[in-house]
Design a protein around this motif. Structure first.
Motif, PDB file in Angstrom:
ATOM      1  N   ILE A   1      -8.393  -0.209  -2.297  1.00  9.60           N
ATOM      2  CA  ILE A   1      -7.952  -1.486  -1.724  1.00  9.60           C
ATOM      3  C   ILE A   1      -8.223  -2.607  -2.732  1.00  9.60           C
ATOM      4  O   ILE A   1      -9.331  -2.718  -3.258  1.00  9.60           O
ATOM      5  CB  ILE A   1      -8.632  -1.757  -0.360  1.00  9.60           C
ATOM      6  CG1 ILE A   1      -8.000  -2.962   0.346  1.00  9.60           C
ATOM      7  CG2 ILE A   1     -10.129  -1.921  -0.491  1.00  9.60           C
ATOM      8  CD1 ILE A   1      -8.441  -3.142   1.794  1.00  9.60           C
ATOM      9  N   PRO A   2      -7.219  -3.412  -3.052  1.00  9.62           N
ATOM     10  CA  PRO A   2      -7.426  -4.475  -4.043  1.00  9.62           C
ATOM     11  C   PRO A   2      -8.267  -5.626  -3.469  1.00  9.62           C
ATOM     12  O   PRO A   2      -8.177  -5.921  -2.271  1.00  9.62           O
ATOM     13  CB  PRO A   2      -6.019  -4.973  -4.358  1.00  9.62           C
ATOM     14  CG  PRO A   2      -5.066  -4.040  -3.720  1.00  9.62           C
ATOM     15  CD  PRO A   2      -5.810  -3.297  -2.663  1.00  9.62           C
TER      16      PRO A   2
ATOM     17  N   ASN B   1       0.855  -1.184   0.000  1.00 10.18           N
ATOM     18  CA  ASN B   1       0.000   0.000   0.000  1.00 10.18           C
ATOM     19  C   ASN B   1       0.894   1.238   0.000  1.00 10.18           C
ATOM     20  O   ASN B   1       1.562   1.518   0.994  1.00 10.18           O
ATOM     21  CB  ASN B   1      -0.904   0.003   1.236  1.00 10.18           C
ATOM     22  CG  ASN B   1      -1.817   1.207   1.282  1.00 10.18           C
ATOM     23  OD1 ASN B   1      -1.777   2.074   0.422  1.00 10.18           O
ATOM     24  ND2 ASN B   1      -2.649   1.258   2.304  1.00 10.18           N
ATOM     25  N   PRO B   2       0.929   2.001  -1.089  1.00 10.61           N
ATOM     26  CA  PRO B   2       1.786   3.183  -1.147  1.00 10.61           C
ATOM     27  C   PRO B   2       1.437   4.213  -0.066  1.00 10.61           C
ATOM     28  O   PRO B   2       2.307   4.923   0.420  1.00 10.61           O
ATOM     29  CB  PRO B   2       1.546   3.768  -2.539  1.00 10.61           C
ATOM     30  CG  PRO B   2       0.782   2.752  -3.305  1.00 10.61           C
ATOM     31  CD  PRO B   2       0.196   1.771  -2.336  1.00 10.61           C
ATOM     32  N   ALA B   3       0.168   4.284   0.329  1.00  8.74           N
ATOM     33  CA  ALA B   3      -0.251   5.265   1.334  1.00  8.74           C
ATOM     34  C   ALA B   3       0.355   4.977   2.707  1.00  8.74           C
ATOM     35  O   ALA B   3       0.679   5.889   3.457  1.00  8.74           O
ATOM     36  CB  ALA B   3      -1.774   5.314   1.429  1.00  8.74           C
ATOM     37  N   SER B   4       0.514   3.694   3.045  1.00  8.07           N
ATOM     38  CA  SER B   4       1.081   3.338   4.354  1.00  8.07           C
ATOM     39  C   SER B   4       2.557   2.952   4.253  1.00  8.07           C
ATOM     40  O   SER B   4       3.230   2.815   5.276  1.00  8.07           O
ATOM     41  CB  SER B   4       0.302   2.179   4.984  1.00  8.07           C
ATOM     42  OG  SER B   4       0.559   0.957   4.317  1.00  8.07           O
ATOM     43  N   GLY B   5       3.035   2.741   3.035  1.00  8.95           N
ATOM     44  CA  GLY B   5       4.423   2.321   2.850  1.00  8.95           C
ATOM     45  C   GLY B   5       4.666   0.878   3.241  1.00  8.95           C
ATOM     46  O   GLY B   5       5.773   0.482   3.567  1.00  8.95           O
ATOM     47  N   GLY B   6       3.611   0.070   3.230  1.00  3.16           N
ATOM     48  CA  GLY B   6       3.739  -1.335   3.622  1.00  3.16           C
ATOM     49  C   GLY B   6       2.448  -2.092   3.400  1.00  3.16           C
ATOM     50  O   GLY B   6       1.639  -1.713   2.552  1.00  3.16           O
ATOM     51  N   PRO B   7       2.213  -3.149   4.182  1.00  6.29           N
ATOM     52  CA  PRO B   7       1.051  -4.004   3.966  1.00  6.29           C
ATOM     53  C   PRO B   7      -0.228  -3.535   4.664  1.00  6.29           C
ATOM     54  O   PRO B   7      -1.267  -4.159   4.532  1.00  6.29           O
ATOM     55  CB  PRO B   7       1.502  -5.346   4.549  1.00  6.29           C
ATOM     56  CG  PRO B   7       2.409  -4.957   5.678  1.00  6.29           C
ATOM     57  CD  PRO B   7       3.130  -3.728   5.176  1.00  6.29           C
ATOM     58  N   VAL B   8      -0.163  -2.436   5.428  1.00  6.72           N
ATOM     59  CA  VAL B   8      -1.340  -1.965   6.172  1.00  6.72           C
ATOM     60  C   VAL B   8      -2.277  -1.203   5.238  1.00  6.72           C
ATOM     61  O   VAL B   8      -1.876  -0.221   4.604  1.00  6.72           O
ATOM     62  CB  VAL B   8      -0.930  -1.068   7.368  1.00  6.72           C
ATOM     63  CG1 VAL B   8      -2.167  -0.524   8.077  1.00  6.72           C
ATOM     64  CG2 VAL B   8      -0.054  -1.840   8.347  1.00  6.72           C
ATOM     65  N   TRP B   9      -3.536  -1.655   5.171  1.00  8.40           N
ATOM     66  CA  TRP B   9      -4.539  -1.026   4.309  1.00  8.40           C
ATOM     67  C   TRP B   9      -5.582  -0.252   5.085  1.00  8.40           C
ATOM     68  O   TRP B   9      -6.265   0.612   4.534  1.00  8.40           O
ATOM     69  CB  TRP B   9      -5.192  -2.076   3.405  1.00  8.40           C
ATOM     70  CG  TRP B   9      -4.272  -2.437   2.286  1.00  8.40           C
ATOM     71  CD1 TRP B   9      -3.314  -3.404   2.289  1.00  8.40           C
ATOM     72  CD2 TRP B   9      -4.171  -1.769   1.030  1.00  8.40           C
ATOM     73  NE1 TRP B   9      -2.626  -3.388   1.099  1.00  8.40           N
ATOM     74  CE2 TRP B   9      -3.135  -2.397   0.305  1.00  8.40           C
ATOM     75  CE3 TRP B   9      -4.851  -0.718   0.438  1.00  8.40           C
ATOM     76  CZ2 TRP B   9      -2.768  -2.004  -0.978  1.00  8.40           C
ATOM     77  CZ3 TRP B   9      -4.489  -0.323  -0.835  1.00  8.40           C
ATOM     78  CH2 TRP B   9      -3.461  -0.961  -1.543  1.00  8.40           C
ATOM     79  N   ALA B  10      -5.751  -0.543   6.351  1.00  4.75           N
ATOM     80  CA  ALA B  10      -6.668   0.207   7.211  1.00  4.75           C
ATOM     81  C   ALA B  10      -6.232  -0.049   8.642  1.00  4.75           C
ATOM     82  O   ALA B  10      -5.626  -1.089   8.937  1.00  4.75           O
ATOM     83  CB  ALA B  10      -8.116  -0.237   7.003  1.00  4.75           C
ATOM     84  N   GLY B  11      -6.538   0.870   9.518  1.00  3.74           N
ATOM     85  CA  GLY B  11      -6.160   0.670  10.907  1.00  3.74           C
ATOM     86  C   GLY B  11      -6.830   1.653  11.827  1.00  3.74           C
ATOM     87  O   GLY B  11      -7.352   2.687  11.397  1.00  3.74           O
ATOM     88  N   HIS B  12      -6.808   1.295  13.088  1.00  2.87           N
ATOM     89  CA  HIS B  12      -7.325   2.187  14.123  1.00  2.87           C
ATOM     90  C   HIS B  12      -6.606   1.879  15.421  1.00  2.87           C
ATOM     91  O   HIS B  12      -6.469   0.722  15.808  1.00  2.87           O
ATOM     92  CB  HIS B  12      -8.839   1.982  14.301  1.00  2.87           C
ATOM     93  CG  HIS B  12      -9.430   2.944  15.286  1.00  2.87           C
ATOM     94  ND1 HIS B  12      -9.599   2.629  16.607  1.00  2.87           N
ATOM     95  CD2 HIS B  12      -9.854   4.217  15.131  1.00  2.87           C
ATOM     96  CE1 HIS B  12     -10.124   3.678  17.235  1.00  2.87           C
ATOM     97  NE2 HIS B  12     -10.291   4.648  16.359  1.00  2.87           N
ATOM     98  N   ASP B  13      -6.133   2.932  16.066  1.00  2.00           N
ATOM     99  CA  ASP B  13      -5.510   2.833  17.382  1.00  2.00           C
ATOM    100  C   ASP B  13      -6.341   3.691  18.333  1.00  2.00           C
ATOM    101  O   ASP B  13      -6.772   4.781  17.956  1.00  2.00           O
ATOM    102  CB  ASP B  13      -4.094   3.395  17.372  1.00  2.00           C
ATOM    103  CG  ASP B  13      -3.121   2.604  16.528  1.00  2.00           C
ATOM    104  OD1 ASP B  13      -3.550   1.959  15.561  1.00  2.00           O
ATOM    105  OD2 ASP B  13      -1.922   2.639  16.838  1.00  2.00           O
ATOM    106  N   GLY B  14      -6.522   3.208  19.546  1.00  2.12           N
ATOM    107  CA  GLY B  14      -7.234   4.013  20.521  1.00  2.12           C
ATOM    108  C   GLY B  14      -7.347   3.306  21.850  1.00  2.12           C
ATOM    109  O   GLY B  14      -7.153   2.092  21.944  1.00  2.12           O
ATOM    110  N   PRO B  15      -7.672   4.079  22.896  1.00  2.00           N
ATOM    111  CA  PRO B  15      -7.870   3.456  24.198  1.00  2.00           C
ATOM    112  C   PRO B  15      -9.088   2.535  24.147  1.00  2.00           C
ATOM    113  O   PRO B  15     -10.041   2.807  23.405  1.00  2.00           O
ATOM    114  CB  PRO B  15      -8.087   4.632  25.144  1.00  2.00           C
ATOM    115  CG  PRO B  15      -8.499   5.762  24.272  1.00  2.00           C
ATOM    116  CD  PRO B  15      -7.909   5.515  22.917  1.00  2.00           C
TER     117      PRO B  15
END
Length: 148
Positions: free
Chosen positions: A106-107, A63-77
Motif C-alpha cells: 500500500i503506498p 490497486n492492481p489486486a482489487s482492480g480499482g481504488p480499494v486497498w483493504a476491506g471487510h464485509d460481514g454481519p
C-alpha cells in the motif's frame, strides 16, 4: 463523521472510529498492519431483514489486486454475526468492528473510508445525510494516513 448518516429506511450510522492493535484510536498506520474500524449503528425502529455491513479503505492510487481504488476491506454481519440487524429493536446502539489488513504494497498517502450495508441479493441500501453518496449506496468518511 460529524452529524447523522442514514442507511436504508431506519438505520443510522452514529459514528466511526479507527483503532490500532493496541486498542487506541489512530489516524496513521503502516503497510502490513491491521487496523480496526468500529462502526456505531442504531435503528429508529425494528429492522425487518438481515443486512451485511461493509467497510472499504480507498486510495487515490490504482490497486492492481482489487482492480480499482480499494486497498483493504471487510464485509460481514454486524458485530461479527452476534447481533444481526433483524434483532435491532430501535433501542440499542451496536458497535460493529471490522478489521482492515493493510497490504504490504500500500503506498503512503491519504485514504478515505466507504461504509454501508447491503441486502442478501448484494444490492446496497440507499444512504442519506453526512457523507452520503446515494448513487453509490455508501457513506464516505476520512480514513487513515499511511506512513512509510
Amino acid at each position: 463523521l460529524r452529524g447523522e448518516s442514514r442507511v436504508g429506511d431506519n438505520i443510522r450510522l452514529q459514528g466511526l472510529r479507527l483503532v490500532g492493535a493496541n486498542g487506541r484510536e489512530i489516524s496513521q498506520a503502516r503497510a502490513g498492519e491491521t487496523v480496526y474500524v468500529d462502526l456505531y449503528w442504531a435503528a429508529d425502529a425494528p429492522v425487518a431483514a438481515d443486512y451485511t455491513a461493509f467497510v472499504h479503505l480507498l486510495g487515490a492510487a490504482f490497486n492492481p489486486a482489487s482492480g480499482g481504488p480499494v486497498w483493504a476491506g471487510h464485509d460481514g454481519p454486524p458485530a461479527g454475526g452476534a447481533y444481526p440487524t433483524s434483532w435491532w429493536d430501535g433501542r440499542t446502539v451496536v458497535r460493529d468492528r471490522h478489521p482492515l489488513v493493510l497490504p504490504d504494497d500500500i503506498p503512503p498517502g491519504e485514504y478515505s473510508l466507504e461504509v454501508g450495508m447491503y441486502a442478501a441479493d448484494g444490492k446496497r441500501l440507499p444512504t442519506a445525510g453526512v457523507g452520503a453518496e446515494p448513487d453509490q449506496g455508501r457513506i464516505t468518511a476520512p480514513g487513515l494516513t499511511i506512513v512509510p
